[in-house]
Design an enzyme around this catalytic site. Structure first.
Site, PDB file in Angstrom:
ATOM      1  N   ASP A  76       1.994  24.841  48.556  1.00  0.00           N
ATOM      2  CA  ASP A  76       1.486  24.374  49.849  1.00  0.00           C
ATOM      3  C   ASP A  76       2.586  23.742  50.690  1.00  0.00           C
ATOM      4  O   ASP A  76       3.700  23.504  50.215  1.00  0.00           O
ATOM      5  CB  ASP A  76       0.317  23.379  49.640  1.00  0.00           C
ATOM      6  CG  ASP A  76       0.635  22.297  48.608  1.00  0.00           C
ATOM      7  OD1 ASP A  76       1.812  22.140  48.242  1.00  0.00           O
ATOM      8  OD2 ASP A  76      -0.298  21.605  48.176  1.00  0.00           O
ATOM      9  N   HIS A  84      -8.420  17.940  44.035  1.00  0.00           N
ATOM     10  CA  HIS A  84      -7.818  19.091  44.727  1.00  0.00           C
ATOM     11  C   HIS A  84      -6.649  19.663  43.923  1.00  0.00           C
ATOM     12  O   HIS A  84      -5.973  18.952  43.181  1.00  0.00           O
ATOM     13  CB  HIS A  84      -7.431  18.777  46.179  1.00  0.00           C
ATOM     14  CG  HIS A  84      -6.227  17.925  46.392  1.00  0.00           C
ATOM     15  ND1 HIS A  84      -6.173  16.950  47.356  1.00  0.00           N
ATOM     16  CD2 HIS A  84      -5.018  17.902  45.807  1.00  0.00           C
ATOM     17  CE1 HIS A  84      -4.983  16.380  47.349  1.00  0.00           C
ATOM     18  NE2 HIS A  84      -4.266  16.939  46.412  1.00  0.00           N
TER      19      HIS A  84
HETATM   20  C1  GLP Z   1      -0.492  16.513  46.949  1.00  0.00           C
HETATM   21  C2  GLP Z   1      -0.202  17.984  46.633  1.00  0.00           C
HETATM   22  C3  GLP Z   1      -0.855  18.403  45.337  1.00  0.00           C
HETATM   23  C4  GLP Z   1      -0.585  17.382  44.263  1.00  0.00           C
HETATM   24  C5  GLP Z   1      -1.203  16.065  44.664  1.00  0.00           C
HETATM   25  C6  GLP Z   1      -1.077  14.986  43.608  1.00  0.00           C
HETATM   26  O1  GLP Z   1      -1.640  16.327  47.684  1.00  0.00           O
HETATM   27  N1  GLP Z   1      -0.606  18.876  47.662  1.00  0.00           N
HETATM   28  O2  GLP Z   1      -0.362  19.685  44.974  1.00  0.00           O
HETATM   29  O3  GLP Z   1      -1.109  17.819  43.035  1.00  0.00           O
HETATM   30  O4  GLP Z   1      -0.542  15.646  45.843  1.00  0.00           O
HETATM   31  O5  GLP Z   1       0.073  14.242  43.818  1.00  0.00           O
HETATM   32  P1  GLP Z   1       0.693  13.216  42.803  1.00  0.00           P
HETATM   33  O6  GLP Z   1       1.364  14.040  41.754  1.00  0.00           O
HETATM   34  O7  GLP Z   1       1.658  12.435  43.616  1.00  0.00           O
HETATM   35  O8  GLP Z   1      -0.436  12.401  42.271  1.00  0.00           O
END
Ligand code: GLP
Length: 235
Positions: free
Chosen positions: A67, A138
């Protein structure tokens, strides 16, 4: 699902990097799907160390990121292209022409999304897709909703996600309202999936993902329907 509990974040990062490295050894021309967020940072740092040590070679590897924020150019420090360059691509022997991310500045996002799907297909599909998980379930930027998206698309970010990701942005900056993300269908077409989650604040959503009903209100729950998923987590 193959669910593995790591001792701590360092252990999680090493295990995830070795998992990915093994696929690169098996197939030096593999197609990898990469993720952003704070969780994969350690994995990328371990992969860079394995590359520096000559254990893995990125020269024939092709990557597709999940993304990108819509409205941020690739040289913006909060863009996912910038993140990937900083955390991995500039540290390893990747060829720039083999690096693929959605274009956050695409004038025609629908056309760009269709082109992204075409490029994935032409590369032979993603072999191994790395995923994190948002605290609302998500994956990529596929937010909870009424249906699973089939293909790469432009999406609106939820307030919860914008709040969670605000920590990466300066006080005078706002989190973009929209993003381009691989669809749930795109993710499910990967041959294999490795999902990593770090911290006790992810345990509840992990439980829903693994043990709850398969529902678009918990997008990651769809992974129950994929036949080759490994989860590595630590609390
Ligand atoms: C963002 C990304 C996701 C990711 C999520 C979790 O929103 N688009 O792909 O999994 O953050 O992030 P973190 O690893 O910082 O908890």
């Amino acid at each position: 699902m193959n669910v593995i509990k790591a001792k701590d974040y360092e252990d999680l990062s090493k295990k995830a990097a070795i998992f990915i490295a093994a696929r690169m050894v098996q197939n030096p021309r593999c197609v990898l799907g990469f993720a952003t967020g704070s969780t994969p940072e350690g994995t990328y740092s371990e992969l860079a160390a394995l590359n520096a040590a000559g254990v893995v070679d990125f020269s024939e590897v092709t990557t597709f990121n999940l993304d990108e924020y819509y409205g941020l150019p690739g040289d913006h420090p909060q863009s996912y292209r910038y993140f990937m360059n900083e955390k991995l691509f500039s540290l390893v022997n990747m060829r720039s022409e083999n690096i693929n991310l959605p274009d956050g500045m695409a004038a025609d996002p629908a056309g760009d999304c269709a082109d992204y799907e075409r490029r994935i297909r032409e590369a032979g599909g993603v072999g191994l897709q790395l995923l994190g998980i948002g605290r609302n379930g998500h994956i990529g930027f596929n937010e909870p909703g009424g249906e699973f998206s089939r293909e790469t698309c432009l999406v609106e970010l939820t307030e919860d996600t914008k709040a969670a990701n605000a920590r990466f942005f300066g006080a005078d900056e706002t989190v973009p309202e929209r993003a381009i993300t691989m669809g749930i269908g795109t993710i499910m077409r990967a041959g294999e999936i490795l999902l990593i989650a770090n911290g006790s604040n992810k345990l509840e959503i992990l439980d829903k993902m693994i043990n709850g009903p398969v529902t678009p209100t918990v997008p990651a729950s769809v992974l129950q329907l994929h036949n080759n998923v490994t989860v590595i987590y630590c609390d």
